[in-house]
Design an enzyme around this catalytic site. Sequence first.
Site, PDB file in Angstrom:
ATOM      1  CG  ASP A   1      37.247  42.006  44.686  1.00 21.81           C
ATOM      2  OD1 ASP A   1      37.126  42.570  42.944  1.00 21.81           O
ATOM      3  OD2 ASP A   1      37.782  42.800  45.133  1.00 21.81           O
TER       4      ASP A   1
ATOM      5  CE  LYS B   1      30.220  39.631  42.700  1.00 19.18           C
ATOM      6  NZ  LYS B   1      31.111  40.016  43.351  1.00 19.18           N
TER       7      LYS B   1
ATOM      8  N   GLY C   1      34.097  44.338  38.338  1.00 18.58           N
ATOM      9  CA  GLY C   1      34.742  43.733  37.285  1.00 18.58           C
ATOM     10  C   GLY C   1      34.849  42.225  37.531  1.00 18.58           C
ATOM     11  CG  HIS C   2      32.097  39.774  36.801  1.00 20.68           C
ATOM     12  ND1 HIS C   2      32.259  40.097  38.184  1.00 20.68           N
ATOM     13  CD2 HIS C   2      30.690  39.951  36.239  1.00 20.68           C
ATOM     14  CE1 HIS C   2      30.981  40.295  38.403  1.00 20.68           C
ATOM     15  NE2 HIS C   2      29.967  40.280  37.526  1.00 20.68           N
TER      16      HIS C   2
ATOM     17  CD  GLN D   1      30.100  46.774  43.191  1.00 21.55           C
ATOM     18  OE1 GLN D   1      28.745  46.652  43.437  1.00 21.55           O
ATOM     19  NE2 GLN D   1      30.541  47.340  42.311  1.00 21.55           N
TER      20      GLN D   1
END
Length: 437
Positions: A13, A16, A40-41, A223
């Site tokens: 988180d 990235k 998740g992005h 991650q």
Amino acid sequence: MANVVVIGAQWGDEGKGKITDLLSRSADVVVRYQGGVNAGHTIVVDNKVLKLHLIPSGILYQNTICLIGSGTVVDPKVMIGELEMLVENEIDISGLQLASSAHVTMPYHRLLDKEMEKSRGNKKIGTTGRGIGPTYADKAQRNGIRVIDLLDKQKLEERIKVPLSEKNGLLTKIYGVNPLNSNEIIEEYLEYGERLKPHIVDCSRAIHQAARNKKNILFEGAQGTLLDLDHGTYPFVTSSNPISGGACIGAGVGPTLIDRVIGVAKAYTTRVGEGPFPTELQGTLNDQLCDRGGEFGTTTGRRRRCGWFDGIIGKYSVEVNGLDCLAITKLDVLDELDEIKVCIAYELNGERIEYFPNSAEDFEKCNPIFETLPGWKCSTADCRRLEDLPTQAMNYLRFLAELMEVPIAIVSLGADRDQTIVIEDPIHGPKRALLRQ
């Protein structure tokens, strides 16, 4: 040409997605090399929020090839949903390629993941419940289903027999859940295979072809370092290797192909789920960072735990990944603070240590030793050059660079693409690095 790996230097988180999106402007190929829909992005473009779990951030650039590598585990239903979302937003998906050898998350993986986590009671790991661990477990046990299997009904029927029989036994006898129907699963996943067929390729071959053609390749990890299966805060980790070395395994390339590694870290620290967190804050200050930073998981929606920047895990991440430089994100979240603390060491069993302990039990006992720096008490959101930053903000960045002994190349000051200071371009070589003093 430069081939660059982007990794998370904390517990995930870190932002990235934004950094990968930024660097993708200079990349010809972007490769996602591990993880699954547990990642998740969130990317903000022209005030439009796009949330991706599987598809690399580079998809937003029309001429960029985006590869989902063999080291990922793919939930085809989620992937198709993301493709449909991108098409609805008039984003070209013709450059998306999916490794034929990537493993597939099946319905029994998701169901088992949730039931196993429930059974742990107060000893939960904090899994997202998306079936990632069970998918990787089947891969290691040679019981996995791969993307290429979705293109052949006979092969899929044969491949699914053993794992589904085993999983139905666990679901019914251990967890008291109704068994899954093989015919329904086969029909559903053959349809997914047909829809994804235009995107399926030999991943390693595609990457090596790009390298031979002197293309810029960006390897995108999911991650973060401290969630690495081998090098993170085990057992509170993910089921793959987010560190830079995982790029070689998950993409199918040798280490000599990698030119640089950039780590992404927040200007503070966050963690989702269970596990030790020495610099974690409580009460009002935790809530302030969480609310200002929008610290809610893209995948789970869970509120993130917030704490001060931990320089010890930062230095560990530099070593484990061989970082060349750092991108510091969310500096603007600290704008309103009178003072800011940075963990420079731990106290463990009455002794000062300046290294990350391998034992989760020892890490749980670590008390942070802080150095306090003055805040800047003004907005940095509109800063676009280093010279625009308040003196105290510059001093804070220099302190982090000195502590971790690695230069800072990028500073992010908000979610939008343009809210960024690029000090050094990690792909096209150095301009001027914010080096340690």
